[in-house]
Design a protein around this motif. Sequence first.
Motif, PDB file in Angstrom:
ATOM      1  N   GLU A 139       0.819  -1.214   0.000  1.00 54.72           N
ATOM      2  CA  GLU A 139       0.000   0.000   0.000  1.00 54.72           C
ATOM      3  C   GLU A 139       0.856   1.268   0.000  1.00 54.72           C
ATOM      4  O   GLU A 139       0.541   2.255  -0.671  1.00 54.72           O
ATOM      5  CB  GLU A 139      -0.927  -0.001   1.213  1.00 54.72           C
ATOM      6  CG  GLU A 139      -1.941   1.125   1.210  1.00 54.72           C
ATOM      7  CD  GLU A 139      -2.975   0.964   2.306  1.00 54.72           C
ATOM      8  OE1 GLU A 139      -3.609   1.968   2.654  1.00 54.72           O
ATOM      9  OE2 GLU A 139      -3.147  -0.169   2.809  1.00 54.72           O
TER      10      GLU A 139
ATOM     11  N   ARG B 252       3.114  -5.327  -7.156  1.00 55.88           N
ATOM     12  CA  ARG B 252       2.004  -4.389  -6.996  1.00 55.88           C
ATOM     13  C   ARG B 252       0.963  -4.562  -8.109  1.00 55.88           C
ATOM     14  O   ARG B 252      -0.247  -4.537  -7.850  1.00 55.88           O
ATOM     15  CB  ARG B 252       2.538  -2.961  -6.964  1.00 55.88           C
ATOM     16  CG  ARG B 252       3.350  -2.663  -5.713  1.00 55.88           C
ATOM     17  CD  ARG B 252       4.188  -1.414  -5.867  1.00 55.88           C
ATOM     18  NE  ARG B 252       3.356  -0.263  -6.189  1.00 55.88           N
ATOM     19  CZ  ARG B 252       3.827   0.835  -6.798  1.00 55.88           C
ATOM     20  NH1 ARG B 252       5.098   0.897  -7.176  1.00 55.88           N
ATOM     21  NH2 ARG B 252       3.012   1.848  -7.029  1.00 55.88           N
TER      22      ARG B 252
ATOM     23  N   ARG C 144      -0.927  -7.805  -7.531  1.00 55.33           N
ATOM     24  CA  ARG C 144      -1.898  -7.631  -6.470  1.00 55.33           C
ATOM     25  C   ARG C 144      -3.117  -6.864  -6.989  1.00 55.33           C
ATOM     26  O   ARG C 144      -4.261  -7.197  -6.665  1.00 55.33           O
ATOM     27  CB  ARG C 144      -1.258  -6.888  -5.303  1.00 55.33           C
ATOM     28  CG  ARG C 144      -2.104  -6.769  -4.044  1.00 55.33           C
ATOM     29  CD  ARG C 144      -2.167  -8.076  -3.270  1.00 55.33           C
ATOM     30  NE  ARG C 144      -0.874  -8.507  -2.809  1.00 55.33           N
ATOM     31  CZ  ARG C 144      -0.310  -8.132  -1.652  1.00 55.33           C
ATOM     32  NH1 ARG C 144      -0.945  -7.310  -0.846  1.00 55.33           N
ATOM     33  NH2 ARG C 144       0.861  -8.612  -1.287  1.00 55.33           N
ATOM     34  N   ALA C 145      -2.879  -5.843  -7.802  1.00 53.37           N
ATOM     35  CA  ALA C 145      -3.982  -5.069  -8.367  1.00 53.37           C
ATOM     36  C   ALA C 145      -4.864  -5.940  -9.261  1.00 53.37           C
ATOM     37  O   ALA C 145      -6.099  -5.893  -9.174  1.00 53.37           O
ATOM     38  CB  ALA C 145      -3.441  -3.879  -9.150  1.00 53.37           C
TER      39      ALA C 145
ATOM     40  N   LYS D 186      -7.031  -8.222  -7.158  1.00 52.74           N
ATOM     41  CA  LYS D 186      -8.157  -7.528  -6.540  1.00 52.74           C
ATOM     42  C   LYS D 186      -9.218  -7.161  -7.566  1.00 52.74           C
ATOM     43  O   LYS D 186     -10.412  -7.229  -7.288  1.00 52.74           O
ATOM     44  CB  LYS D 186      -7.655  -6.287  -5.803  1.00 52.74           C
ATOM     45  CG  LYS D 186      -6.869  -6.600  -4.534  1.00 52.74           C
ATOM     46  CD  LYS D 186      -6.497  -5.355  -3.782  1.00 52.74           C
ATOM     47  CE  LYS D 186      -5.762  -5.708  -2.496  1.00 52.74           C
ATOM     48  NZ  LYS D 186      -6.599  -6.489  -1.552  1.00 52.74           N
TER      49      LYS D 186
ATOM     50  N   VAL E 180      -8.675   0.148  -5.378  1.00 52.13           N
ATOM     51  CA  VAL E 180      -7.655  -0.835  -5.756  1.00 52.13           C
ATOM     52  C   VAL E 180      -6.318  -0.138  -5.971  1.00 52.13           C
ATOM     53  O   VAL E 180      -5.262  -0.624  -5.535  1.00 52.13           O
ATOM     54  CB  VAL E 180      -8.077  -1.599  -7.033  1.00 52.13           C
ATOM     55  CG1 VAL E 180      -6.938  -2.491  -7.531  1.00 52.13           C
ATOM     56  CG2 VAL E 180      -9.328  -2.432  -6.770  1.00 52.13           C
ATOM     57  N   ALA E 181      -6.345   1.002  -6.632  1.00 51.87           N
ATOM     58  CA  ALA E 181      -5.114   1.759  -6.868  1.00 51.87           C
ATOM     59  C   ALA E 181      -4.441   2.113  -5.548  1.00 51.87           C
ATOM     60  O   ALA E 181      -3.226   1.909  -5.374  1.00 51.87           O
ATOM     61  CB  ALA E 181      -5.420   3.023  -7.671  1.00 51.87           C
TER      62      ALA E 181
ATOM     63  N   CYS F 148      -2.784  -0.750  -3.688  1.00 58.73           N
ATOM     64  CA  CYS F 148      -1.609  -1.329  -4.352  1.00 58.73           C
ATOM     65  C   CYS F 148      -0.492  -0.300  -4.578  1.00 58.73           C
ATOM     66  O   CYS F 148       0.425  -0.539  -5.368  1.00 58.73           O
ATOM     67  CB  CYS F 148      -2.019  -1.978  -5.665  1.00 58.73           C
ATOM     68  SG  CYS F 148      -3.183  -3.346  -5.421  1.00 58.73           S
TER      69      CYS F 148
ATOM     70  N   SER G  53      -6.468   6.277  -9.624  1.00 64.84           N
ATOM     71  CA  SER G  53      -6.866   5.327 -10.664  1.00 64.84           C
ATOM     72  C   SER G  53      -6.170   5.618 -11.989  1.00 64.84           C
ATOM     73  O   SER G  53      -5.856   4.691 -12.748  1.00 64.84           O
ATOM     74  CB  SER G  53      -8.386   5.351 -10.844  1.00 64.84           C
ATOM     75  OG  SER G  53      -8.839   6.656 -11.159  1.00 64.84           O
TER      76      SER G  53
ATOM     77  N   LEU H 297      -2.698   4.056 -11.837  1.00 64.44           N
ATOM     78  CA  LEU H 297      -2.788   2.608 -12.013  1.00 64.44           C
ATOM     79  C   LEU H 297      -3.114   2.269 -13.460  1.00 64.44           C
ATOM     80  O   LEU H 297      -2.504   1.365 -14.051  1.00 64.44           O
ATOM     81  CB  LEU H 297      -3.865   2.035 -11.086  1.00 64.44           C
ATOM     82  CG  LEU H 297      -4.228   0.558 -11.304  1.00 64.44           C
ATOM     83  CD1 LEU H 297      -3.027  -0.348 -11.102  1.00 64.44           C
ATOM     84  CD2 LEU H 297      -5.384   0.146 -10.389  1.00 64.44           C
TER      85      LEU H 297
ATOM     86  N   PRO I 100      -7.517  -1.129 -16.081  1.00 69.67           N
ATOM     87  CA  PRO I 100      -8.234  -1.874 -15.034  1.00 69.67           C
ATOM     88  C   PRO I 100      -9.641  -2.290 -15.446  1.00 69.67           C
ATOM     89  O   PRO I 100     -10.064  -3.423 -15.193  1.00 69.67           O
ATOM     90  CB  PRO I 100      -8.255  -0.880 -13.863  1.00 69.67           C
ATOM     91  CG  PRO I 100      -7.046  -0.033 -14.072  1.00 69.67           C
ATOM     92  CD  PRO I 100      -6.919   0.123 -15.558  1.00 69.67           C
TER      93      PRO I 100
END
Length: 330
Positions: free
Chosen positions: A235, A274, A277-278, A281, A292-293, A296, A301, A304, A316
């Motif tokens: 995070e 990272r 993980r994103a 999720k 989510v952004a 991670c 957003s 990400l 995403p």
Amino acid sequence: MVNSDHKRLKVAFLLAESFTLSAFANFVDVLRLAADEADRSRPILCDWGVLSDTMNPVRSSCGVRVSPDTRLRDAGAYDYVIVVGGLMSEETGLSAPMTTFLQDRAAKGTPLIGLCTGVFHLQEAGLLAGYRCCVSWFHHQDFLDRFETERPVSDQIFVVDRDRLTCSGGHGAAHLAAHLVSRHLGQSAAIKSLNIMMIDNALGGDRPQPGQSLDRQPRDPLVKRAVLLMQQNIEVPLTVAALADRLDTPRRTLLRRFEADLAASPSRVYMDLRLDRALSKLASSDAPIPEVAQLCGFCDSAHLSKTLKQDRGWTPSQYRAAKRAAPPQP
């Protein structure tokens, strides 16, 4: 049966509701195999039992129930008292009599062991003040959230600090049990137990925990520890300099070891973790993309989306839509 006074290793277990069966079973099986010749299961050299204040069967996290065999008030002398944790909720702690029992045994000098999330129960009972303790990387943030002033060890399979022994769980429980068997019964007994369980070698507590799966699997212990630190700090990502400082190693050494082991820089590996993980999720939850952004380590957003598009070829939204449209795996 041999008189229990002649046992060279005696342990007692306290099982929290929804305890982890594998941690308990791995530990017990090392004792069982060390206690007798071959695997005949006679408790000749060591003994073990499950204590309870109610004697009601205790349900494990997988649903299997274990029946205690000794009431707390009838407990004898033990070389170690072991707390086995598991799922964490308001309903899965230890009973008040169990906590009092632990505190009483600690005051009398009995070493205490926490397996899996058993370390949480020891901490809540005030029995880890001033001790280093081991927590699974998976529960690292949970521990920090619950005990804000504590800094657990989450890059080793177990930690021995004087009369407190804590273990991340899983196969680490077998290695901690082997450590105790070696201490009390000799190394050959520990090796025999692990070999029968098809575990090649006894691992010391400083061996790195396995963590989130990577395309590149590190072999270098320093690199493994660095990757675990990355996994514990998704995070709010650490800089490479901060990683090196946490690992007490020069930054250049860390860079060189990553290149030699994974043919990649720490920054590249960190970004992969990272992004993985994103993606996980996005596929497994309905969390909003900005959330989510943030979870991670991305600013927002847009950050990400740009990074994911450049690196993996998806935005995403595109990735989430594709995953939901895909047929279920057989």
